[in-house]
Scaffold this active site. Structure first.
Site, mmCIF file in Angstrom:
data_model
loop_
_atom_site.group_PDB
_atom_site.id
_atom_site.type_symbol
_atom_site.label_atom_id
_atom_site.label_comp_id
_atom_site.label_asym_id
_atom_site.label_seq_id
_atom_site.Cartn_x
_atom_site.Cartn_y
_atom_site.Cartn_z
ATOM 1 N N SER A 165 0.822 -1.214 0.000
ATOM 2 C CA SER A 165 0.000 0.000 0.000
ATOM 3 C C SER A 165 0.857 1.266 0.000
ATOM 4 C CB SER A 165 -0.934 -0.012 1.217
ATOM 5 O OG SER A 165 -1.788 -1.122 1.166
ATOM 6 N N GLY A 167 0.459 4.020 -1.490
ATOM 7 C CA GLY A 167 -0.294 5.269 -1.376
ATOM 8 C C GLY A 167 -0.407 5.713 0.068
ATOM 9 N N ASP A 168 -0.713 4.777 0.946
ATOM 10 C CA ASP A 168 -0.805 5.065 2.377
ATOM 11 C C ASP A 168 0.573 5.214 3.014
ATOM 12 O OD1 ASP A 168 -3.652 5.013 3.211
ATOM 13 O OD2 ASP A 168 -3.614 3.010 2.359
ATOM 14 N N ILE A 169 1.449 4.256 2.734
ATOM 15 C CA ILE A 169 2.710 4.182 3.466
ATOM 16 C C ILE A 169 3.607 5.378 3.171
ATOM 17 C CG2 ILE A 169 4.859 2.860 3.672
ATOM 18 C CD1 ILE A 169 3.097 0.314 3.382
ATOM 19 N N GLY A 172 2.349 8.309 5.007
ATOM 20 C CA GLY A 172 2.727 8.227 6.419
ATOM 21 C C GLY A 172 4.176 8.616 6.641
#
Length: 400
Positions: A165, A167-169, A172
């Site tokens: 992922s 896009g998320d990581i 973050g």
């Protein structure tokens, strides 16, 4: 053992992955991270598998070492506790849709009034501004809209999502990166600031070759499967039993690659004598090298390439990572003890600091149960009396 962020308090009012990953990175560096969860249900990620004895190892993997406090910011009691916590923390991380927390009185301008020194990290799909700002988003959506999926997969194949992922990581990671920059600047200004992270922005930021190519030539990058858009040979070859990756990034490495594979005649061939020419004729070169490489196993080629200084590697499946000597030597799969699960292995901390021993790279504390630290936070961080603590706990769902 002291860590760089010892003494820094972070209020992690996030859920699922992008925000919690930011909080995890700050916790790994020594910050005290207080994970604010919805009373009773907790973080949505607690319902995501895989499970061990009914509990989410997914949640554990990105929330180890954090403290959990239950807060519903829509209730008067929750608003008070959240306001009091904001007064005490250095960093506030949230991944709500833009405007949602403003309606509750906890947007950036509100928090700035409550605690002017607080660094406010807002992670969202499209950022706090722009025509898409109010849209919801998930990982795959920003991989698609950010162009990553358009260059991932086999030529002329269907669009392919990157297998993790990103896009998320990456959002973050950028959130933690921005928080550290803002904390550093606070030492000079005395004030916090807004760190606005867009998942879509982060996907665009990693398109180094594709953006450069279009800017310079007007050519739109396409999926190349197992090849590289600007370096050749830089690809996967099928061996007798599986695959091997070879990355010969300059003429010297290419010559050595040709020698060890018995393709010496290609070294001075005008079609392959420079990287631009090799790149122009990559498919022909790939076929010529593939004819040789298919005759030996992956392990046989790895020994030959390693012995001759040619960058190479196998395509490891996840189970092979657990046996890899380099990964284990670098402490990148760490056994942790988690209540109700026992001993499980999670990804380690890739940030290796010379002052932090390997055994302290990850927090020693497990991931929390929902509201496990309610009393501790109210008493030790906020200084509430026993009566105030009881009054607040009585507003929360009863534990089974």
């Amino acid at each position: 053992m002291a860590k760089p962020l010892d003494g820094i308090k972070v209020l992690d009012m996030t859920k699922v992955l992008a925000g919690p990953y930011c909080g995890m990175m700050l916790r790994n560096l020594g910050a005290e991270v207080i994970h604010c969860e919805m009373p009773g249900a907790g973080d949505d990620a607690r319902a995501y598998g895989p499970y061990v004895n009914g509990e989410s190892i997914y949640f554990l993997s990105i929330n180890r070492g954090k403290k959990s406090v239950e807060i519903n910011a829509k209730t008067p009691e929750g608003k008070k506790v959240l306001t009091d916590l904001i007064k005490k923390v250095d960093v506030y991380v949230q991944n709500f849709k833009p405007g949602a927390l403003d309606k509750m009185g906890f947007g950036y301008e509100d928090v700035k009034k409550i605690n002017p020194r607080c660094v406010y990290v807002a992670i969202s799909g499209f950022g706090q501004t722009g025509p898409y700002a109010n849209r919801p988003a998930y990982d795959m959506i920003v991989q698609a809209m950010g162009g990553v999926m358009s260059i991932t997969g086999e030529p002329d194949g269907n669009p392919v999502r990157v297998g993790t992922s990103i896009g998320d990581i990456i959002a973050g990671m950028m959130g933690a990166y921005g928080a550290l920059a803002a904390l550093y600047e606070r030492q000079t200004t005395g004030a916090g600031q807004l760190v606005d992270i867009s998942m879509l922005d982060c996907q665009v930021a990693i398109l180094e070759n594709a953006i450069a190519k279009y800017s310079a030539t007007g050519q739109v990058a396409r999926p190349l499967g197992l090849k590289h858009p600007s370096i050749t040979p830089f690809e996967a070859y099928r061996t007798k039993d599986s695959w091997v990756i070879v990355a010969a990034g300059n003429n010297k490495l290419f010559a050595k690659f040709c020698e060890v594979t018995g393709r010496q005649e290609l070294i001075d061939d005008p079609k392959f004598s420079t990287n631009p020419e090799r790149n122009k004729n990559m498919h022909e070169l790939s076929n010529l090298m593939q004819e040789k490489i298919k005759d030996k196993t992956t392990d046989e080629w790895l020994k030959i390439f390693v012995d001759n200084g040619i960058p190479c590697g196998p395509i490891n499946s996840i189970d092979r990572l657990f046996e890899d000597p380099q990964i284990n030597y670098r402490n990148m799969l760490v056994e942790v003890e988690q209540p109700h699960m026992g001993k499980v292995r999670v990804a380690g901390n890739p940030v290796k600091l010379s002052t932090v021993p390997a055994e302290d790279e990850l927090p020693h504390e497990p991931a929390p149960q929902v509201g496990e630290h309610n009393v501790e936070i109210l008493r030790d961080v906020l200084g509430y009396s026993d009566d105030e603590i009881k009054a607040y706990i009585d507003t929360l769902p009863k534990k089974e």
